[in-house]
Write an enzyme that holds these catalytic residues in place. Structure first.
Site, PDB file in Angstrom:
ATOM      1  N   GLU A  73      21.094  -5.814   0.311  1.00  0.00           N
ATOM      2  CA  GLU A  73      20.115  -4.671   0.667  1.00  0.00           C
ATOM      3  C   GLU A  73      20.725  -4.216   1.994  1.00  0.00           C
ATOM      4  O   GLU A  73      19.750  -3.408   2.561  1.00  0.00           O
ATOM      5  CB  GLU A  73      18.664  -5.174   0.651  1.00  0.00           C
ATOM      6  CG  GLU A  73      18.274  -5.848  -0.481  1.00  0.00           C
ATOM      7  CD  GLU A  73      18.200  -4.927  -1.681  1.00  0.00           C
ATOM      8  OE1 GLU A  73      18.852  -4.072  -1.686  1.00  0.00           O
ATOM      9  OE2 GLU A  73      17.468  -5.376  -2.533  1.00  0.00           O
ATOM     10  N   TYR A 119      -6.201  -0.514  10.570  1.00  0.00           N
ATOM     11  CA  TYR A 119      -4.946  -0.962  10.919  1.00  0.00           C
ATOM     12  C   TYR A 119      -3.987  -0.831  10.118  1.00  0.00           C
ATOM     13  O   TYR A 119      -2.723  -0.985  10.547  1.00  0.00           O
ATOM     14  CB  TYR A 119      -5.488  -2.745  10.833  1.00  0.00           C
ATOM     15  CG  TYR A 119      -6.450  -2.967  12.123  1.00  0.00           C
ATOM     16  CD1 TYR A 119      -5.741  -3.404  13.299  1.00  0.00           C
ATOM     17  CD2 TYR A 119      -7.604  -3.099  11.893  1.00  0.00           C
ATOM     18  CE1 TYR A 119      -6.601  -3.743  14.210  1.00  0.00           C
ATOM     19  CE2 TYR A 119      -8.558  -3.408  12.686  1.00  0.00           C
ATOM     20  CZ  TYR A 119      -8.064  -3.826  14.122  1.00  0.00           C
ATOM     21  OH  TYR A 119      -9.192  -4.153  14.972  1.00  0.00           O
TER      22      TYR A 119
END
Length: 212
Positions: A73, A119
């Site tokens: 990846e 958050y």
């Protein structure tokens, strides 16, 4: 930060993610920028059992210069480093709830993780869902490059999340926040839900420099 310290920190955070179920088997990969290149977990390695000395190293051009063979990846990692100045780390997981959202047909591709909490706005920002390509396909990197640095985090369809940040700890914490918010989204499906409104989101952006 020295390369030796970066290797130790990567190993420690990777084990923490694995031990708490954010990664299973040999899934997931993590990279950290160092002065002369990038450190990245080896292909088919388990995040819970990394050897700091065997973590792969690439130079600034992407050439493998040390350690075991890098994760397949690597394209998605390099795309974040190249398009988001100041990126110091990238975390790609197959965490359960974020991956579940990446499989759902009705997940909004432009805003895959809604602003349920302050958050997720502050630590993650707006998350784009990218179309499916096979793991390791260079097109994954091309899709991230096409965003021109506009998103710190993405969901890869039927695959999982990838999160970038200025340093490793911040990237890990953002990946955890994304997963926990994905869990909330799943728990609250089909129930009346209160999201933060645009004014509340913009206040967070103004006060905390959030990325949404």
């Amino acid at each position: 930060m020295t390369e030796s310290r970066a290797r130790e920190d990567l190993t420690r955070f990777a084990k923490s993610l694995f031990d708490r179920g954010y990664s299973v088997g040999s899934s997931g990969n993590i990279s950290v920028a160092v002065e002369d290149g990038i450190l990245i977990t080896p292909t088919n390695s388990c995040l819970g059992f990394l050897d700091p000395a065997r973590i792969a190293k690439l130079d600034r051009t992407g050439r493998h210069v040390g350690g075991d063979k890098p994760s397949k990846e690597i394209f998605l990692h390099q795309a974040f480093y190249d398009t988001r100045p100041g990126t110091g780390a990238v975390v790609h997981l197959h965490s359960t709830y974020a991956t579940a959202l990446s499989c759902l047909a009705d997940t909004d591709p432009e805003d895959a993780i809604p602003p349920l909490t302050p958050y997720v706005v502050m630590r993650v920002g707006r998350v784009k869902l990218l179309p499916y390509v096979r793991p390791g396909d260079p097109r994954m990197g091309e899709m991230i490059r096409a965003l021109n640095g506009s998103h710190a985090a993405v969901l890869l369809a039927n695959h999982g999340p990838a999160v970038s940040a200025g340093d490793l700890a911040t990237a890990v914490f953002a990946a955890e926040e994304l997963e926990e918010t994905a869990k909330l989204v799943t728990l609250l499906r089909d129930r009346p839900t209160r999201h933060l409104d645009e004014a509340q989101v913009q206040e967070l952006v103004r006060v905390f420099g959030a990325g949404r």
